[in-house]
Design an enzyme around this catalytic site. Structure first.
Site, PDB file in Angstrom:
ATOM      1  CE  LYS A  88     -23.590 -19.832  24.649  1.00 28.45           C
ATOM      2  NZ  LYS A  88     -23.614 -18.586  23.838  1.00 28.45           N
TER       3      LYS A  88
ATOM      4  CB  SER B 124     -22.478 -16.120  26.349  1.00 24.59           C
ATOM      5  OG  SER B 124     -23.167 -16.432  25.140  1.00 24.59           O
TER       6      SER B 124
ATOM      7  CB  SER C 173     -21.889 -15.201  22.262  1.00 21.27           C
ATOM      8  OG  SER C 173     -22.391 -14.236  23.157  1.00 21.27           O
TER       9      SER C 173
END
Length: 571
Positions: A61, A135, A159
């Protein structure tokens, strides 16, 4: 890995082309660059170098640093170039994993929808018109599409779990601090965790195991306690919510959750209904209270000076914290302390709490029309976990309303392995473990065997069954006149003994210490030679006491003796 490193990389880039999901990536490394690294890894393996993750392909990420690659956090104007990789990333690389690139996310890790990014909304892996969840949207979809084996996300409000549920994969959110956050751009520093997505629990846990361990550069990193539990009981006791706590779910969601609970019960778990409304109230503090000030502390000044560079919804959430008074934050932190005490009491007597991971699966258009309200619903069952210092494992649990449905197994801090064991009852896997891997093996030969009267002393301490063990052929076994009945194992000279069967259990250091402190005469703990010539800590008996018992060596083990004499028992 059964494939060579180069073959695995080639397959990954072929899958990228097949799926055609450019919004998954913020930065994809050139194939030839990763292939060169794979070729070097194959050569190192051929030379005999131990590289336990060689051939594992992963993604990161883009709020997690990778040396020499920009970190954008989903905001091009914020980009910076780190000199070093995040500790979690470096530990995977050192074990031989191969990095493909950086994945898309809700900007500044603020959101649970996967649509708040200038790099594009990340579409669901299975239902492209629906959200992927955020996210950590890109990381989850890269795994679900079969591009990478594992992917790193971060989790403050859910997330690392909501995207797992919506894409039908596994998400492990470890106890806070167990995986260091060095090199991770904070969302809310006190409540951030590095998480792992994978298609199986085994793959996810393996990655978590390599990333764990204290880091002197991370003041919030933690080590496993000496009394860590290394297994869930064979019949775990699980708390489940009341019907009214499931009100945010559709009828289909409720049915899917009920089916998951029944599956756990069929696998041997016992369940009891508890009132989780205080946990759901604590969850609301993350955004509706003053704790959002931590998000401003991370990137608020940048957004204030560069409002046009930020997603409007993200900017609105973070900048609203600028005017919060310090006393409001102190008040909410005190509230959290009280909620933590309540949560600990709520789970007293239970091995885990099982909840739906999220409330539903909205379309992308629905989120764009009402970005705040829809997003808030997504975190109903996830927001409280980090606030209350808990661990969680999100796993698939069928379908609801035509979309993937998932549940989360939630435990107290440091009970990560019991959570994984219980989650494995839902995935149908042989539970991997243990996490952590620093337990001490203990060989038992009598009343502590599975099904025997004292076995609960092992399981109550969180010990993990590690298989059958057989001694070298130099031991004798004696039935002692004790309550409950137990045998004594005594080492003898070459040619005078036989091989004795028992079991191997793995305990935490503190659990082993308690065993030793409470051990009654004539038993002791010492090194026992096992078949093959290695040694393991095990139960032994004082030779003088054993001489007063009945020699049962010919049976080859305590359980065989009990069966032969009709005295077999179960606990």
């Amino acid at each position: 890995m059964t494939q060579s490193c180069t073959a695995r990389v080639t397959a990954a880039y072929r899958r990228i082309a097949e799926t055609d999901r450019p919004e998954v990536w913020i930065l994809l490394r050139p194939e030839e660059e990763v292939l060169a690294e794979a070729t070097a890894l194959d050569a190192r393996l051929a030379a005999g170098e131990p590289l336990p993750l060689a051939g594992v392909v992963f993604a990161v990420k883009d709020n997690i640093d990778v040396a020499d690659l920009p970190t954008t956090a989903g905001c091009p104007g914020f980009a910076y170039h780190p000199d070093a990789s995040a500790t979690a990333v470096q530990r995977l690389l050192d074990a031989g994993a191969l990095l493909l690139g950086k994945t898309n996310l809700d900007q500044f890790a603020t959101g649970l929808v996967g649509t708040r990014s200038p790099y594009g909304a990340v579409r669901n892996a299975l239902l492209p018109e629906k959200i992927s969840g955020g996210s950590s949207s890109g990381s989850a979809v890269a795994v679900a599409l079969g591009i990478v084996d594992i992917a790193l996300g971060t989790d403050t409000a859910g997330s690392g779990r909501v995207p797992a549920a919506l894409n039908g994969i596994v998400g492990i959110k470890p106890t806070l601090g167990i995986v260091p956050t060095t090199g991770v751009l904070p969302a809310a520093r006190s409540y951030d965790a590095v998480t792992v997505f994978a298609r199986t629990l085994t793959e996810a846990q393996t990655a978590v195991g390599f990333m764990t361990g204290a880091d002197r550069h991370d003041p919030r990193s933690r080590t496993w306690p000496d009394d860590v539990r290394l297994a869930a009981p064979a019949r775990p006791r699980i708390a489940v919510p009341r019907d009214e706590d499931l009100a945010p779910l559709s009828p289909g969601g409720r049915a899917a959750f009920a089916a998951a609970v029944k599956q756990l019960e069929a696998a041997g778990a016992t369940t009891a209904v508890v009132d989780v409304s205080p946990l759901l109230a604590a969850a609301r503090l993350l955004y509706d209270g003053a704790l959002v000030a931590e998000r401003y502390a991370s990137v608020g000044d940048f957004i204030a000076d560069n409002r046009s560079a930020a997603d409007p919804t993200v900017a609105r959430i973070i900048l609203a914290a600028a005017s919060l008074p310090a006393h409001a934050l102190a008040t909410d932190q005190e509230r959290l302390d009280r909620y933590r005490v309540h949560a600990d009491g709520l789970l007293s007597g239970y091995d885990a709490l099982v909840l739906p991971t999220t409330t539903g699966h909205p379309d992308i258009a629905e989120v764009l029309a009402d970005p705040v309200v829809v997003n808030s619903r997504m975190g109903t069952y996830t927001n409280f976990v980090n606030l209350l210092d808990m661990a969680a494992v999100a796993v698939p649990a069928g379908e609801a309303d035509g979309s993937p449905f998932g549940v989360s197994v939630i435990t107290r801090a440091f009970r990560d392995q019991p959570a994984i064991d219980i989650a494995a009852l839902l995935t149908g896997e042989q539970a991997p473990g243990p996490l952590p891997d620093g337990g001490i093996d203990l060989a038992v030969f009598g009343a502590h065997l599975t099904g025997q009267p004292l076995n609960h002393q092992l399981t109550d301490s969180g010990a993990r069954y590690a298989g059958e063990v057989t001694t070298a052929a130099c031991y004798r076994l004696t039935a002692l006149a004790t309550t409950p009945p137990k045998p004594g194992l005594v080492r003898v000279g070459p040619g005078d003994g036989a091989a004795i069967t028992g079991e191997r259990w793995t305990l935490s250091p503190a659990a082993l210490g308690r065993f030793l402190a409470a051990l009654p005469a004539p038993m002791s703990l010492g090194r026992v030679e096992v078949a093959g010539g290695s040694w393991v800590l095990g139960f032994q008996c004082d030779p003088h006491a054993a001489a007063g018992g009945t020699d049962i060596t010919e049976h080859g083990g305590w359980r065989a003796y009990l069966e032969a004499t009709g005295e077999a028992t179960t606990a």
